[in-house]
Structures are given as C-alpha cells and as structure tokens.
Enzyme design. Structure first.
Site, PDB file in Angstrom:
ATOM      1  N   ILE A   1       0.764  -1.364   0.200  1.00  0.00           N
ATOM      2  CA  ILE A   1      -0.040   0.000  -0.152  1.00  0.00           C
ATOM      3  C   ILE A   1       0.765   1.206   0.137  1.00  0.00           C
ATOM      4  O   ILE A   1       0.293   2.213  -0.274  1.00  0.00           O
ATOM      5  CB  ILE A   1      -0.975  -0.028   1.159  1.00  0.00           C
ATOM      6  CG1 ILE A   1      -2.239   0.642   1.111  1.00  0.00           C
ATOM      7  CG2 ILE A   1      -0.253   0.271   2.658  1.00  0.00           C
ATOM      8  CD1 ILE A   1      -3.286   0.619   1.751  1.00  0.00           C
TER       9      ILE A   1
ATOM     10  N   VAL B   1       1.712  -3.168   8.416  1.00  0.00           N
ATOM     11  CA  VAL B   1       1.549  -2.049   7.673  1.00  0.00           C
ATOM     12  C   VAL B   1       1.797  -0.876   8.271  1.00  0.00           C
ATOM     13  O   VAL B   1       2.308   0.266   7.394  1.00  0.00           O
ATOM     14  CB  VAL B   1       0.005  -2.428   6.963  1.00  0.00           C
ATOM     15  CG1 VAL B   1      -0.796  -2.046   7.973  1.00  0.00           C
ATOM     16  CG2 VAL B   1       0.031  -1.253   5.604  1.00  0.00           C
ATOM     17  N   ASP B   2       1.393  -0.623   9.366  1.00  0.00           N
ATOM     18  CA  ASP B   2       1.759   0.465  10.134  1.00  0.00           C
ATOM     19  C   ASP B   2       3.357   0.951   9.976  1.00  0.00           C
ATOM     20  O   ASP B   2       3.676   2.043   9.719  1.00  0.00           O
ATOM     21  CB  ASP B   2       1.591   0.421  11.675  1.00  0.00           C
ATOM     22  CG  ASP B   2       1.206   1.789  12.365  1.00  0.00           C
ATOM     23  OD1 ASP B   2       1.290   2.644  11.979  1.00  0.00           O
ATOM     24  OD2 ASP B   2       1.227   1.456  13.520  1.00  0.00           O
TER      25      ASP B   2
ATOM     26  N   SER C   1      -6.605  -5.395  10.793  1.00  0.00           N
ATOM     27  CA  SER C   1      -6.767  -6.402  11.768  1.00  0.00           C
ATOM     28  C   SER C   1      -6.454  -7.841  11.474  1.00  0.00           C
ATOM     29  O   SER C   1      -6.451  -8.696  12.317  1.00  0.00           O
ATOM     30  CB  SER C   1      -8.236  -6.538  12.473  1.00  0.00           C
ATOM     31  OG  SER C   1      -8.437  -5.105  13.422  1.00  0.00           O
TER      32      SER C   1
ATOM     33  N   GLY D   1      -3.581  -9.138  10.706  1.00  0.00           N
ATOM     34  CA  GLY D   1      -2.303  -9.353  10.977  1.00  0.00           C
ATOM     35  C   GLY D   1      -1.939  -9.717  12.385  1.00  0.00           C
ATOM     36  O   GLY D   1      -2.559 -10.671  13.069  1.00  0.00           O
TER      37      GLY D   1
ATOM     38  N   TYR E   1      -3.364  -8.663  14.866  1.00  0.00           N
ATOM     39  CA  TYR E   1      -4.451  -8.376  15.672  1.00  0.00           C
ATOM     40  C   TYR E   1      -5.504  -9.640  15.389  1.00  0.00           C
ATOM     41  O   TYR E   1      -6.494  -9.788  16.157  1.00  0.00           O
ATOM     42  CB  TYR E   1      -5.277  -7.133  15.428  1.00  0.00           C
ATOM     43  CG  TYR E   1      -4.861  -6.111  16.000  1.00  0.00           C
ATOM     44  CD1 TYR E   1      -3.694  -6.025  16.923  1.00  0.00           C
ATOM     45  CD2 TYR E   1      -5.445  -4.602  15.901  1.00  0.00           C
ATOM     46  CE1 TYR E   1      -3.325  -4.878  17.564  1.00  0.00           C
ATOM     47  CE2 TYR E   1      -4.671  -3.501  16.505  1.00  0.00           C
ATOM     48  CZ  TYR E   1      -3.924  -3.653  17.425  1.00  0.00           C
ATOM     49  OH  TYR E   1      -3.200  -2.457  18.079  1.00  0.00           O
TER      50      TYR E   1
END
Ligand code: AR6
Length: 182
Positions: A17, A39-40, A127, A129, A131
C-alpha cells in the site's frame, strides 16, 4: 439514468500500500498512533518522520485514537496525499463486538475521507495481521461495509483493497465474487 452502485467503484489488487498513488491510504494503526510493525511500520518507514510528527500533534490534542475510530495526517513522502489511521479490534474470539468495531474502522475512515475531499482511497486488510482477526470474516465485513457506504455516498470515486498476502488477495476475490453476483 445509470446509477453507479458501490461494487463498480471497488478494486482488489495484490501489493504494497505504500506504493499506491491514491488521494488517501488507510493505515492499520494502534491506539497510541506512535507506529508499530506490519503495515503501520511500512507506512511510517516509507513516509518519513512527518507522519509521526502529525500523529504526535493529534495525540497531544485528543490522546490517541480509540478502536474503530480514525484520524487523518499527511502522507509525508508517500505518493498518496493523506494517511487515514484507524485502529482495528484485536480478535478475542468474536463475542467482544469485534465485527462491529472492524466495520466502524472502514465507515469512519470513509467519512473522514469524504470530509477531506478524497476521491480515491486504498485500504489494507485491517486487523488481519498482528490483531489476528479471521481473514475471511474480515474480508466480508470490509467488502460489505465499503459497498454499503459507496452505494449511499457518491463522493468517493474508488476504493482499492490492497492485499499484501496471497491468502487475503484470494479471499477478497472469492468473497467479492460471491457478494456481487447478480
Ligand atoms: N501494504 C499492505 N498491506 C500490508 C503491508 C503493506 N506494506 N504490510 C503488511 N500488510 P498488521 P493489524 C498487511 O499486522 O492486524 C501494528 O504493529 C498484512 O499482511 O499490519 O491491524 C500496529 O501498530 C495484514 O493482512 O495490522 C498495531 O499495533 C494487514 O496488513 C497492529 O500491528 C494488517 O496486518 C495492528 O494489527
């Protein structure tokens, strides 16, 4: 008159992304807004320190971001214009309101996008991954929630689901084909 319904404005692609030149990209953040893995981490690394600085300003104003809600910042050096950070639920078995909170992430992100004049937005598979939200259920919630929003609001022109892992990509293709069959 032809009515462009939600499903015609949805795209599903494999990939990263941070490379997508949409008006906005979604981030699967945590409530601290201070970054993390997955991703964060990729968004903060590729976008540079401007994103964290903007998150810190939001923290000093409102003290983080609750689960299901969303905040918007610059995208720094990324090709997108904005990052919309939302906090997905940690999966705890499904009886703690996790499905509604995940739907809230998509709804609140889209509402924030509309408020900032965003036409095109890309989402990661929030959520699914760290989470641990079950991927098939998360895909169904994401697709249904976004389609419902788009059908009611013409201002978002396109939503791109960017699937980083093959399992999510295949699930999105399969579930969207089931949901959208005539
Ligand atoms: N582009 C698109 N999707 C990605 C990318 C990427 N570059 N990298 C990973 N994914 P996760 P969560 C996918 O764990 O489950 C962080 O530490 C990945 O394959 O990033 O919501 C935050 O700070 C998966 O399908 O987010 C929070 O503490 C999806 O992104 C926590 O993780 C989400 O996986 C949030 O957990």
């Amino acid at each position: 008159m032809s009515v462009i319904k939600g499903k015609d404005r949805i795209e599903i692609i494999p990939g990263d992304i941070t490379k997508i030149p949409a008006d906005a990209i979604g981030n699967a953040a945590n409530s601290s807004l201070l970054g993390g893995g997955g991703v964060d981490g990729a968004i903060h690394r590729a976008g540079g320190p401007e994103i964290l600085a903007a998150c810190q300003r939001i923290r000093s104003r409102q003290g983080g971001c609750p689960t299901g809600e969303a905040v918007i910042t610059t995208a720094g050096k990324l090709p997108a214009k904005y990052v919309i950070h939302t906090v997905g639920p940690v999966w705890r078995g499904g009886a703690q309101d996790e499905p509604r909170m995940l739907a809230d992430c998509y709804r609140n992100s889209l509402a924030l996008a509309v408020a900032h004049g965003v036409g095109t937005i890309a989402f990661p598979n929030i959520s699914t991954g760290v989470y641990r939200f079950p991927k098939a259920l998360a895909a169904e919630i994401a697709l249904r929630t976004v389609t419902d929003f788009l059908a009611k609001d013409p201002r978002i022109k396109k939503v791109i689901f960017v699937c980083f892992d093959r399992e999510n990509y295949e699930l999105y293709l399969q579930i969207s084909a089931e949901l959208f069959k005539e």
